[in-house]
Design a protein around this motif. Sequence first.
Motif, short mmCIF file in Angstrom:
data_model
loop_
_atom_site.label_atom_id
_atom_site.label_comp_id
_atom_site.label_asym_id
_atom_site.label_seq_id
_atom_site.Cartn_x
_atom_site.Cartn_y
_atom_site.Cartn_z
N UNK A 139 1.19 -1.12 -0.18
CA UNK A 139 -0.38 0.14 -0.03
C UNK A 139 0.67 1.43 0.57
N UNK A 140 0.11 2.35 -0.46
CA UNK A 140 1.25 3.59 -0.15
C UNK A 140 1.92 3.90 1.07
N UNK A 141 0.79 3.92 1.96
CA UNK A 141 1.10 4.38 3.35
C UNK A 141 2.09 2.92 3.88
N UNK A 142 2.27 1.13 3.33
CA UNK A 142 3.57 1.19 4.02
C UNK A 142 4.69 1.19 2.94
#
Lengths: 739, 121
Positions: free
Chosen positions: B56-59
């Motif tokens: 994910x973008x967050x990770x």
Amino acid sequence: MDADQQLRYLDRTPVRLARQALAVVALAIFLGYLVYRARFTLNPEAPVFAMVVYLAEVHGFLSLFFYFFQTWALCRRECPAPSGRFTVDVFITTYNEDVPLLRQTARAAMAMRYPHRTYLCDDGRRPAVEALARELGCGYITRNDNRHAKAGNWNNAYAQTSGDLILTLDADHVPQPQFLERTIGYFEDPKVALVQVPQQYHNLDSVQHQVNWDERRMYGEQDVFFDLVMPGKDYWNAAFFCGTGAVLRRTALEAHGGIITGSITEDMHTAIVLHSEGWKSVYVNEILVTGLAPTDVASFLKQRLRWAEGNLKIIFDINPLTCRGLTIPQRIAYFASMFHWTVGVPKLVYYAAPPWMLVSGTFPIAPFDSQLLTIYLANLAAMTLAYKLTSRGRGRLVMDEFFNMLNTFTLLQATWRFLLQGRKVGVFVVTSKKGGGTSTTAVLPHFVMLLASMLAINWSLMGLGFGVTEDRFGAGIAIFWTTYNMALVVAVVRLALRPAQKRDTSRFRACVPATAEWGGVTRVGATSDLSEGGCRLLWPEPITSDGPRHLDLQLPAGPVRVAIDVVATHRRTVDGWYAHGVRFVDPSPATCDAISDAIFDTVVPELLHGLRQPPLLVRLVRDTWRAAHRRLAPRASRRPLRLPARLRVSGAPWWVTTRDLSASGVSLVSPVSLPKGTMVSVALQFASGSRERRAQVIRVRAIQSTGRQGNAWDLGLRFVEGVSVTAGVDDDARMAVAS
Amino acid sequence: MRRLLLLVLAATVLEFAAFRYLHRDLFSIDAPAAAQAPVADTRQQAEAALARPYLSRHHAEALVAATDRQGLIDLHVAALARLVRDNPGDVSVMLRYADGLRRQGRLDEAARVFARVAEAP
């Protein structure tokens, strides 16, 4: 005589052609969907998963094809009158069933019209059954071993008797008096080997029934089979022997020494062999016999396991696809019956796929775009519409899905045994006729599935929550299907865990007037359910310890006095009656017989007649017509209400019960018919007392016209005095609510 | 019923433990204590995270930050490359990627990425 001349299409030609066209269109759309799926949407990143789900869909297509093939042209039969030249034996096969249960069946069998000889074929070698046979005057046949179980028992009786025709009944299957009259005539065609009637059940609290008493609608798990598939098979001369409720020609079985043994579904095996030898079968779609369906899930699943395993394993003994002598439609019809029992495999795929999608994040379909969605929805709509319109009100998708969920693991077990054990014959397990307990262990796989589904949803939500995945669309679809399946599982578990049936005998929803002398006054109440062992009694006041100790049940054949023991007093009903749980104290055999006769002659036919739901289209047209008609000519609203009442024309009155009541009229069940237009006096027995009114008979309809105790009639009366008789009911209802 | 509820609770706890274990790379990179983690550990977790088919973008951003803090420039650039791959239209990510390449000494590649940024609409 040619039995085929009695075949009549159930629908008029335009309706039949429209149904057939609809079936073809639905199949064509389904096929188009499968082709599209195969060409464009099998996920290459999960080829195994994609293929497994796709094959499950192909199984669905084949099932639908077989269903439409079998119901292609539904037929009914015009009953030919029996000539009287055949001698008839009736075999009641028993192993460990209770004697009172057997007594009901034997008495009803002996009371059938048309000369015949009844035999109790007892594989349990029980002196009590022998004594019963002696008491009732029927034959008793037993043997020293139990080889080949029920079929062996039957064949033993077959070898010792000589009737031209043999009616076979299970111990719990109570025949109607007209059974033989309605079935024997077909044997005038020398090619007819067997006549089968539907298996209907009278214990509507069983696992396989769901009854909506308010709307008078009933769903039976086997309705589609006996009301649609079997009449459809009959068209193809492929209706088969279902083990009970069938008349067989002795000469057709002579070459085989009776029923063919060696499998646990000997009935179907025998039918295939007879058809392959050129014999005909006839299916008479009339309720001529009723039996007991399993009341607990464990017994139900045991029975289904036996049927499934037996039906699948028949292919090792006689393969309908290759067996000589069968016509192509017969081959397809028989193969369809076997194929049906493999449905557990695709169902498991459907149930396991959504949780697997949630856990693995892989999908069997890719890409899932708007084009696929459109085709999928079109296919779903066409399938649903075609199924609903061709099932004539019998098929209900949610209920079908519920039973698929209930049966899945059992059918898987059967398929597993079929694949692993091969020809090896399973043990014939007699279906329990008694009320069982809760069936926790029987639904252990469902518990596991419920837990697994819940954990899969958790997993997916955790994945979304912690940012491991961001596919909310895919997860949403999988969560929706998982939740839907979980709802089905919860319903299955609830059914399995419902309280155990404690009574030895089935209770029937029967309103029978009951009277008692108490304190010098005759009081009137009514039963709201009834069995040979007791009843739920509605009485105008609470019955205390110094209350009546005897009841006179006003049965159609006359009053029967029973000693009673009030075991429970329930709260007051909204109609003002006090409900009591009542046990009959040591009822004599004659009393039991009288109650049993009343139940099977009047109550059961009325129940089954009253709960028949017309097809969807008919309901729609009827309801629309009624709504329009009511707007033009308003009618007093009717309320279903079971009350005792006395009807008098001139002379002595007789007891009847109401079906529904309005301010302008009443509908009654009466053991006596009256001509239309007759003026009568009707005394309705409310909890608050009796109200007598003059009324005119405006409708007369036979509920069932051939009972042992006479006929049962549905009478419609219109009050000729302008006084509302429902006032008393409403007063009582208000009082009850206020209290 | 109580036993059933306990079973469900125990299963849920176990499931969460299994979930955490299977995704330990993402949890460790994302944790506030990641800055103090040994470099070898960070390298191991970052390599595992980059091997995932989906990040994910967050990770991915957390991975970029963690590798930058620990001076793991090769993994830092690999994480930025992953970000660029997953967000092809994001100019700011391309700029950071170009800068990362420059810091790693891959000047020609950095120049090409800067040029792409300049040509971006």
